[in-house]
Motif scaffolding. Structure first.
Motif, PDB file in Angstrom:
ATOM      1  N   LEU A 314       0.826  -1.214   0.000  1.00 12.88           N
ATOM      2  CA  LEU A 314       0.000   0.000   0.000  1.00 12.88           C
ATOM      3  C   LEU A 314       0.861   1.265   0.000  1.00 12.88           C
ATOM      4  CD1 LEU A 314      -2.739  -1.112   2.559  1.00 12.88           C
ATOM      5  CD2 LEU A 314      -2.928  -1.002   0.078  1.00 12.88           C
ATOM      6  N   ASP A 315       1.936   1.244   0.777  1.00  8.70           N
ATOM      7  CA  ASP A 315       2.783   2.438   0.838  1.00  8.70           C
ATOM      8  C   ASP A 315       3.447   2.716  -0.507  1.00  8.70           C
ATOM      9  OD1 ASP A 315       2.054   2.556   3.445  1.00  8.70           O
ATOM     10  OD2 ASP A 315       3.936   1.778   4.241  1.00  8.70           O
ATOM     11  N   MET A 316       3.695   1.647  -1.259  1.00 12.37           N
ATOM     12  CA  MET A 316       4.342   1.806  -2.571  1.00 12.37           C
ATOM     13  C   MET A 316       3.408   2.517  -3.556  1.00 12.37           C
ATOM     14  SD  MET A 316       7.194   1.133  -4.044  1.00 12.37           S
ATOM     15  CE  MET A 316       7.982  -0.263  -3.281  1.00 12.37           C
ATOM     16  N   ARG A 317       2.134   2.306  -3.377  1.00 15.21           N
ATOM     17  CA  ARG A 317       1.161   2.896  -4.314  1.00 15.21           C
ATOM     18  C   ARG A 317       1.180   4.429  -4.215  1.00 15.21           C
ATOM     19  NH1 ARG A 317      -2.930  -1.517  -5.496  1.00 15.21           N
ATOM     20  NH2 ARG A 317      -2.025  -3.310  -4.476  1.00 15.21           N
ATOM     21  N   THR A 318       1.178   4.921  -2.987  1.00 16.86           N
ATOM     22  CA  THR A 318       1.243   6.377  -2.852  1.00 16.86           C
ATOM     23  C   THR A 318       2.636   6.888  -3.183  1.00 16.86           C
ATOM     24  OG1 THR A 318       1.289   5.864  -0.506  1.00 16.86           O
ATOM     25  CG2 THR A 318      -0.650   6.971  -1.323  1.00 16.86           C
ATOM     26  N   ALA A 319       3.640   6.052  -2.937  1.00 18.90           N
ATOM     27  CA  ALA A 319       5.008   6.462  -3.297  1.00 18.90           C
ATOM     28  C   ALA A 319       5.093   6.680  -4.810  1.00 18.90           C
ATOM     29  CB  ALA A 319       6.012   5.419  -2.843  1.00 18.90           C
ATOM     30  N   ILE A 320       4.422   5.830  -5.569  1.00 13.29           N
ATOM     31  CA  ILE A 320       4.416   5.991  -7.027  1.00 13.29           C
ATOM     32  C   ILE A 320       3.778   7.331  -7.396  1.00 13.29           C
ATOM     33  CG2 ILE A 320       3.338   5.108  -9.157  1.00 13.29           C
ATOM     34  CD1 ILE A 320       3.761   2.269  -7.943  1.00 13.29           C
ATOM     35  N   ALA A 321       2.694   7.643  -6.711  1.00 12.28           N
ATOM     36  CA  ALA A 321       2.025   8.925  -6.979  1.00 12.28           C
ATOM     37  C   ALA A 321       2.938  10.094  -6.617  1.00 12.28           C
ATOM     38  CB  ALA A 321       0.718   9.005  -6.202  1.00 12.28           C
ATOM     39  N   ASN A 322       3.592   9.993  -5.501  1.00  9.70           N
ATOM     40  CA  ASN A 322       4.481  11.083  -5.073  1.00  9.70           C
ATOM     41  C   ASN A 322       5.658  11.227  -6.028  1.00  9.70           C
ATOM     42  OD1 ASN A 322       2.798  11.416  -2.892  1.00  9.70           O
ATOM     43  ND2 ASN A 322       4.098  10.316  -1.454  1.00  9.70           N
ATOM     44  N   ASP A 327      -1.030  14.998  -9.365  1.00 14.19           N
ATOM     45  CA  ASP A 327      -1.905  16.047  -8.852  1.00 14.19           C
ATOM     46  C   ASP A 327      -3.191  15.464  -8.272  1.00 14.19           C
ATOM     47  OD1 ASP A 327      -0.214  18.242  -9.859  1.00 14.19           O
ATOM     48  OD2 ASP A 327      -0.751  17.390 -11.794  1.00 14.19           O
ATOM     49  N   LEU A 328      -3.450  14.221  -8.599  1.00 11.24           N
ATOM     50  CA  LEU A 328      -4.627  13.522  -8.067  1.00 11.24           C
ATOM     51  C   LEU A 328      -4.282  12.051  -7.903  1.00 11.24           C
ATOM     52  CD1 LEU A 328      -7.933  14.520  -9.953  1.00 11.24           C
ATOM     53  CD2 LEU A 328      -7.413  14.810  -7.531  1.00 11.24           C
ATOM     54  N   PHE A 329      -4.840  11.459  -6.865  1.00 11.10           N
ATOM     55  CA  PHE A 329      -4.645  10.025  -6.636  1.00 11.10           C
ATOM     56  C   PHE A 329      -6.014   9.394  -6.443  1.00 11.10           C
ATOM     57  CE2 PHE A 329      -4.073   6.426  -3.696  1.00 11.10           C
ATOM     58  CZ  PHE A 329      -3.105   5.697  -4.354  1.00 11.10           C
ATOM     59  N   VAL A 330      -6.321   8.390  -7.282  1.00 16.84           N
ATOM     60  CA  VAL A 330      -7.628   7.729  -7.203  1.00 16.84           C
ATOM     61  C   VAL A 330      -7.393   6.233  -7.032  1.00 16.84           C
ATOM     62  CG1 VAL A 330      -9.847   7.345  -8.315  1.00 16.84           C
ATOM     63  CG2 VAL A 330      -8.602   9.462  -8.768  1.00 16.84           C
ATOM     64  N   SER A 331      -7.767   5.706  -5.891  1.00 15.26           N
ATOM     65  CA  SER A 331      -7.653   4.271  -5.648  1.00 15.26           C
ATOM     66  C   SER A 331      -9.016   3.636  -5.903  1.00 15.26           C
ATOM     67  CB  SER A 331      -7.195   4.012  -4.214  1.00 15.26           C
ATOM     68  OG  SER A 331      -6.901   2.655  -4.044  1.00 15.26           O
ATOM     69  N   ILE A 332      -9.040   2.681  -6.825  1.00 13.38           N
ATOM     70  CA  ILE A 332     -10.314   2.079  -7.236  1.00 13.38           C
ATOM     71  C   ILE A 332     -10.520   0.744  -6.514  1.00 13.38           C
ATOM     72  CG2 ILE A 332     -11.543   1.035  -9.187  1.00 13.38           C
ATOM     73  CD1 ILE A 332     -10.323   3.177 -10.944  1.00 13.38           C
ATOM     74  N   HIS A 333     -11.655   0.615  -5.884  1.00 13.94           N
ATOM     75  CA  HIS A 333     -11.972  -0.612  -5.137  1.00 13.94           C
ATOM     76  C   HIS A 333     -13.408  -1.046  -5.390  1.00 13.94           C
ATOM     77  CE1 HIS A 333      -8.519  -1.011  -2.222  1.00 13.94           C
ATOM     78  NE2 HIS A 333      -8.248   0.128  -2.830  1.00 13.94           N
ATOM     79  N   ALA A 448      -0.054   9.998   0.565  1.00  9.43           N
ATOM     80  CA  ALA A 448      -0.209  10.814  -0.641  1.00  9.43           C
ATOM     81  C   ALA A 448       0.009  12.288  -0.343  1.00  9.43           C
ATOM     82  CB  ALA A 448      -1.597  10.599  -1.230  1.00  9.43           C
ATOM     83  N   THR A 449       0.806  12.932  -1.168  1.00 14.10           N
ATOM     84  CA  THR A 449       1.019  14.371  -0.993  1.00 14.10           C
ATOM     85  C   THR A 449       0.241  15.139  -2.059  1.00 14.10           C
ATOM     86  OG1 THR A 449       3.004  14.268  -2.327  1.00 14.10           O
ATOM     87  CG2 THR A 449       3.282  14.060   0.041  1.00 14.10           C
ATOM     88  N   MET A 450      -0.970  14.699  -2.284  1.00 18.32           N
ATOM     89  CA  MET A 450      -1.865  15.378  -3.236  1.00 18.32           C
ATOM     90  C   MET A 450      -3.296  14.968  -2.835  1.00 18.32           C
ATOM     91  SD  MET A 450      -1.006  12.187  -4.441  1.00 18.32           S
ATOM     92  CE  MET A 450       0.622  12.560  -4.960  1.00 18.32           C
ATOM     93  N   PRO A 451      -4.312  15.623  -3.345  1.00 20.34           N
ATOM     94  CA  PRO A 451      -5.674  15.163  -3.056  1.00 20.34           C
ATOM     95  C   PRO A 451      -5.816  13.693  -3.432  1.00 20.34           C
ATOM     96  CG  PRO A 451      -5.724  17.311  -4.126  1.00 20.34           C
ATOM     97  CD  PRO A 451      -4.301  16.834  -4.181  1.00 20.34           C
ATOM     98  N   ALA A 452      -6.359  12.912  -2.522  1.00 21.08           N
ATOM     99  CA  ALA A 452      -6.388  11.459  -2.721  1.00 21.08           C
ATOM    100  C   ALA A 452      -7.704  10.900  -2.216  1.00 21.08           C
ATOM    101  CB  ALA A 452      -5.223  10.815  -1.967  1.00 21.08           C
ATOM    102  N   VAL A 453      -8.297  10.010  -3.000  1.00 23.06           N
ATOM    103  CA  VAL A 453      -9.558   9.382  -2.596  1.00 23.06           C
ATOM    104  C   VAL A 453      -9.510   7.889  -2.888  1.00 23.06           C
ATOM    105  CG1 VAL A 453     -10.933  11.477  -3.041  1.00 23.06           C
ATOM    106  CG2 VAL A 453     -10.683   9.756  -4.848  1.00 23.06           C
TER     107      VAL A 453
END
Lengths: 532, 185
Positions: A314-322, A327-333, A448-453
């Motif tokens: 999970l931490d790697m996913r936001t690391a990729i975004a960072n 500018d946006l992070f959307v995790s789909i579930h 995440a260092t951006m808006p994230a949902v």
């Protein structure tokens, strides 16, 4: 019972005879202080001690309380009251100060809790010789570490000490001076500071001097374990949290890069539907379809955190975004529930508690305390609390936590606004059950260092919804709703940086809204679960 | 009285005194042992106390079910009994057990700071059960709420799985920090 005595003129103390009169010796020199021996312990005249040790006494107009100013702290003493205040702290004494010979008389613990704690004096009372020996405690040499970080228009200066120094903060215009009262600092290696709000920080053994840039102002607070003195510096006109994403270093204002995170993967299968279909398969499919849709619709770069069925922490996913300066992070579930009857969509953003600096810091501290208090037989407990207070790496982690908190707090408003838009589009287009915008301490949103949902596009555990989710036409509608929400948000950010948050139920728009489109107020989100 | 007779009488009196004292001491011990045993048995039996157990419910919710449990005064024992009952499952319709059959309480620790460490164990299963976010929230908060909303001494919960703290159970909730109850219901 009472034996009042006064020392004579200052003189070099000789060895006291067995029945010596009470005396007070400061740094090897006897000083003239009235001492009264009472059943509960000796009482000392405050006026001469304040003069000798460095304090200013004053009496309020009513004469009911006495104020003693020591360094930058005010000690308020009520006659006959065993409770005093030292700054903001309430302190209990062994016995109340009373009027006696030569004015107000105070007990030994008063001296220790005021002059001792604030100015670094030690007070050693020997009943057998009836002598109070006052000395400056050994001056401590305290190393200090300095970090200056600029994020989201605010600069944070962190001064970290191995233990709390005795200091006072003076402010004069754009200069902040942290003056050491009884300790000496070991300065770190000189560090060049290039910061828009801070011109420089100099550290000498006796003081720390912070020079702010013109128009900047700072608030200070302390964090414990390890002791840190923190200054948040911002422009006078930028006190409010920005309502639109500002551009951190290396990022251009606006929405240019979007990271789509297909939930789960590899052995982390996620939820499993009644027919056996796994969440990880459908989330990857939906992410690919959304990537294609965004490529058609918007001039943005889209990055998927995974493009195959593979484990991804999970931490790697936001690391990729960072790393991609998204500018946006959307995790789909896709969702599942225990029990029956759950259906519909919901969108999460991070709990405020999970991003609160103090809470995070205290949680880290509490974890350590808990590790210390947990029984030694608990392997589990020790594994639960890996932080070791003696480990310098933890201090770095704490600092990172603070910085991350600061960044994430700035994005909370935007995450909520974006989440509201997603729910609005899903409701409007698909007429699904709106389970609303919610907050939860979801791990994948934390770094995440951006808006994230995190968007839950339906319950795979519900047979009807599972069937629909397997249908490409239905998924096309879901992806279309998501892409519209992203387009809407992008337009709002880029065209209306000062606009108010949008709300669920905002009418879908085939084209990005024009500047000036009213955005209704946001509905408060449901908070689901919180970390301590 | 001859010297010999006097010695005999003195020795006899001394023996009586020592024997009497010994008898009194042994009798006292027996009595005290009986009293202590009775109190101990009563303490071990505990008392019946009403709790609210929080179970996953239909619609993705978590709902409370009242339950009387025989517990000791010790908070740790109460937490253990509450969780044992929770894992056995609900009695009311519309509620479900939070974890699959076979999941048991491996241990409970209660720190002085109010953190309860709850170790859940599932023999022969290394990983917690998979699931969606609502499912994970239902599982985790059925435990957190059942502990913290019934035991005043426990204000937060650290969850462990097979003795190890994990970042998350099934890919959503951050379990690396203590959790406080969800009072949003």
């Amino acid at each position: 019972m009472l034996v009042a005595a006064q020392g004579g003129p200052a003189q070099t103390p000789a060895a006291p005879p067995p029945a010596a009169r009470p005396s007070v010796v400061l740094e090897g020199r006897e000083i003239n202080v009235p001492v009264t021996l009472a059943g509960n312990g000796p009482m000392f005249g405050l006026t001469p001690l304040a003069e000798a040790l460095g304090g200013t006494l004053s009496t309020d107009v009513s004469g009911e309380s006495v104020s003693l100013k020591i360094a930058d702290k005010e000690v308020v003493i009520g006659q006959g009251n065993a409770i005093i205040t030292v700054g903001d702290a309430i302190v209990s004494l062994s016995q109340p100060p009373v009027q006696g010979e030569g004015g107000l008389q105070v007990p030994l613990d008063f001296l220790r809790k005021t002059f001792g704690d604030l100015l670094g004096y030690s007070f050693d009372w020997r009943p057998e010789t009836q002598r109070l020996t006052i000395a400056r405690r050994g001056t401590r040499e305290l190393p200090v570490a300095l970090d200056v970080v600029h994020l989201q228009g605010m600069t944070t200066i962190v001064l970290q000490f191995p233990e709390e120094p005795r200091y006072k903060v003076n402010r004069q215009g754009s200069i902040i001076q942290v003056q050491m009262l009884a300790d000496r600092l070991t300065p770190p290696a000189p560090k060049e500071i290039q910061d828009p709000l801070v011109q420089g920080v100099t550290i000498d053994p006796g003081q720390i001097r912070v020079q702010l840039a013109e128009g900047a102002q700072a608030e200070s607070y302390v964090l414990e374990k390890p002791f840190r003195l923190v200054f948040d510096v911002h422009r006078t006109s930028e006190v409010e949290v920005p309502t639109s994403p500002s551009a951190p270093a290396g990022r251009q204002a606006g929405i240019h890069t979007i990271v789509i995170d297909p939930g789960h993967g590899g052995t982390e299968v996620g939820a499993i539907g009644p027919s056996g279909i796994q969440e990880k398969e459908l989330t990857l499919q939906l992410a690919r379809e959304l990537e294609a849709k965004l490529a058609q619709r918007l001039p943005v770069r889209v990055v998927l955190t995974r493009t195959e069925d593979a484990n991804l922490p999970l931490d790697m996913r936001t690391a990729i975004a960072n790393q991609n300066k998204a500018d946006l992070f959307v995790s789909i579930h896709l969702n599942s529930s225990l029990g029956s009857g759950a259906y519909g969509t919901e969108t999460y953003f991070l709990s405020p508690q999970a991003t609160d600096t103090r809470a995070s810091s205290s949680a880290a501290t509490e974890n350590r305390a808990a590790a210390g208090s947990a029984p030694a037989t608990s392997d589990a407990a020790s594994s639960a609390n890996p932080a070791n207070p003696a480990n310098p790496a933890d201090d770095t982690q704490d600092l990172q936590l603070i910085l991350w908190d600061l960044a994430q707090t700035h994005h909370m408003t935007e995450s909520q606004r974006f989440a509201n838009m997603i729910q609005g589009e899903l409701n409007e287009m698909l007429k699904l059950k709106d389970r609303g915008v919610k907050q939860a301490p979801f791990r994948v949103l934390m770094g995440a260092t951006m808006p994230a949902v995190l968007v839950e596009l339906g319950f795979i555990s519900n047979p009807d919804e599972e069937k629909k989710l397997k249908d490409p036409a239905y998924r096309e509608q879901l992806v279309d709703a998501l892409s519209r929400a992203i387009a809407h948000y992008k337009a709002l950010v880029e065209n209306q940086p000062q606009s108010q948050p949008a709300a669920p139920g905002t009418a879908p728009q085939a084209t990005p809204p024009a500047a000036g489109t009213p955005a209704p107020a946001a509905k408060p989100p449901a908070k689901v679960g919180r970390p301590a | 009285m001859s010297r010999r007779a006097a010695s005999f009488i003195l020795g006899f009196a001394l023996a009586l005194l020592v024997g009497g004292g010994l008898w009194w001491w042994i009798a006292g011990r027996k009595e005290s042992g009986r009293g202590h045993g009775a109190a101990s048995a009563a303490a071990q039996a505990g008392q019946k106390v009403s709790f609210q157990l929080f179970f996953p419910a239909d619609g993705g919710a978590i709902k409370a079910e009242p339950r009387d449990l025989q517990v000791l005064d010790e908070p740790k024992d109460r937490i253990h009994k509450i969780l044992d009952a929770l894992l056995v499952g609900p009695k009311a319709a519309g509620l479900v057990r939070p974890f699959p059959e076979g999941v048991v309480v491996g241990g409970v620790l209660l720190g002085r700071d109010g953190t309860a460490y709850v170790d859940l164990r599932w023999p022969n299963h290394e990983e917690p059960p998979p699931g969606g976010s609502t499912e994970e929230i239902q599982r985790v908060y059925s435990v957190v709420d059942s502990v913290t909303l019934n035991i005043p001494q426990a204000s937060r919960v650290v969850l462990l799985w097979n003795g190890v703290q994990r970042d998350t159970f099934s890919g959503h909730l951050d379990l690396s920090r203590p959790l406080v109850p969800d009072r949003s219901r």
